[in-house]
Write an enzyme that holds these catalytic residues in place. Structure first.
Site, PDB file in Angstrom:
ATOM      1  N   GLY A  39      -8.721 -36.994  24.075  1.00  0.00           N
ATOM      2  CA  GLY A  39      -7.463 -36.275  23.951  1.00  0.00           C
ATOM      3  C   GLY A  39      -7.228 -35.789  22.530  1.00  0.00           C
ATOM      4  N   LYS A  40      -6.683 -34.595  22.437  1.00  0.00           N
ATOM      5  CA  LYS A  40      -6.281 -34.060  21.122  1.00  0.00           C
ATOM      6  C   LYS A  40      -4.780 -34.340  21.003  1.00  0.00           C
ATOM      7  CE  LYS A  40      -7.274 -29.905  18.368  1.00  0.00           C
ATOM      8  NZ  LYS A  40      -8.098 -30.575  17.345  1.00  0.00           N
TER       9      LYS A  40
END
Length: 315
Positions: A166-167
């Site tokens: 995930g960013k």
């Protein structure tokens, strides 16, 4: 410092919660949950002016799909579809196309808005897309000549701490601290190791090296690294050229004795590293494989590589 990463970002309009508004009206309340606890996800996407004068977004769908993956990891439901957010990015650029003569950097972001507070709160998800003219993240000179990097005293968080696919907004505090440490020590960028002491990635970039035998290596996705879209692009470019890339763990001293080291990322593009921890890398300038990747990458984003034309979404 050669880095331009601190330059002010500004354009005429932004897209916020489904509509275009003036830049100065893009405001959120001080009680926005994400401001307090970091629960937000974002992307960085570049649009380039192509060789024929048009504006094209590079790998738009892949970026927006990763935004949705990041939101899913955080259990945030986005109130739009992938296609709607892709169109939001394109609409924003169309409305300001004259402002982006040299291209644009797009920043889609989804975050938990205001309402209830506390860690258990579940508030509506807000979504915005901004765009501005952002030059070479680590400087034009860095792109041409290479940068100086420092192995950070900060460690890339463990995979059970950091949701590496995930960013996620809050996770970047780790990168901010590492970056600031490096810059204050006189370097351009930080390189973070994982908890086992192997090379993970830079503060906002993936990393590649070429050893003395000409073998290209990059840390594997089993490491605590972001599954970078530019990283994937470079892997494709290298393998299509007949070169072999090993996705393997890399030690810090392997960087010291490498012939070439370079960073990849949407913001950093393809940035050579000429020095790590005061050790000159190779000849102290971009090597032949780095130059090949740079040239092919920039030809690709400018629409001059027909084999990769599907990566471009024309505005």
């Amino acid at each position: 410092m050669s880095s331009t990463s601190g330059n002010a970002a500004r354009s005429e309009q932004i897209w916020l919660d489904g509509k275009l508004i003036k830049w100065d009206e893009g405001q959120v309340h001080v009680m926005t949950h994400a401001l307090h606890y970091g629960l937000g996800v974002f992307e960085g996407i570049r649009a380039y002016r192509t060789h024929d004068g048009r504006l094209a977004v590079f790998r738009l769908r892949e970026h927006i799909e990763r935004l949705f993956d990041s939101a899913h990891i955080c259990m945030m439901k986005l109130p739009y579809t992938v296609e709607q957010l892709m169109e939001a990015c394109l609409e924003l650029l169309r409305k300001q196309k004259d402002q982006f003569a040299n291209g644009a950097y797009l920043r889609p972001i989804a975050f938990m808005g205001d309402g209830a507070m506390g860690l258990g709160a579940i508030n509506p998800t807000r979504v915005a897309v901004t765009a501005w003219d952002w030059g070479a993240y680590l400087g034009d000179r860095g792109i041409r000549e290479g940068i100086r990097a420092k192995v950070s005293s900060f460690t890339r968080m463990h995979v059970n701490v950091n949701m590496v696919r995930g960013k996620i907004s809050g996770q970047y505090v780790n990168s901010i601290l590492a970056k600031r440490e490096a810059v204050l020590a006189g370097y351009d960028e930080a390189i973070l190791l994982d908890i086992s002491g192997f090379v993970a990635e830079a503060s906002g970039e993936n990393i590649f090296l070429v050893n003395k035998k000409g073998v290209i290596k990059t840390p594997p996705l089993s490491s605590p690294i972001l599954d970078g879209i530019t990283r994937d692009t470079v892997l494709k470019i290298l393998r299509d050229s007949g070169r072999t890339v090993e996705e393997v763990t890399v030690t810090r001293d392997a960087l010291y004795i490498a012939n070439e080291v370079f960073f990849t990322g949407t913001a950093a593009e393809i940035t050579p590293v000429r020095e790590v921890d005061n050790r000159t890398v190779g000849a102290g300038k971009p090597g032949p494989i780095t130059q090949y990747v740079q040239e092919t990458y920039f030809r690709t984003v400018r629409g001059q590589e027909p084999r990769y034309i599907e990566w471009l979404t024309y505005v």
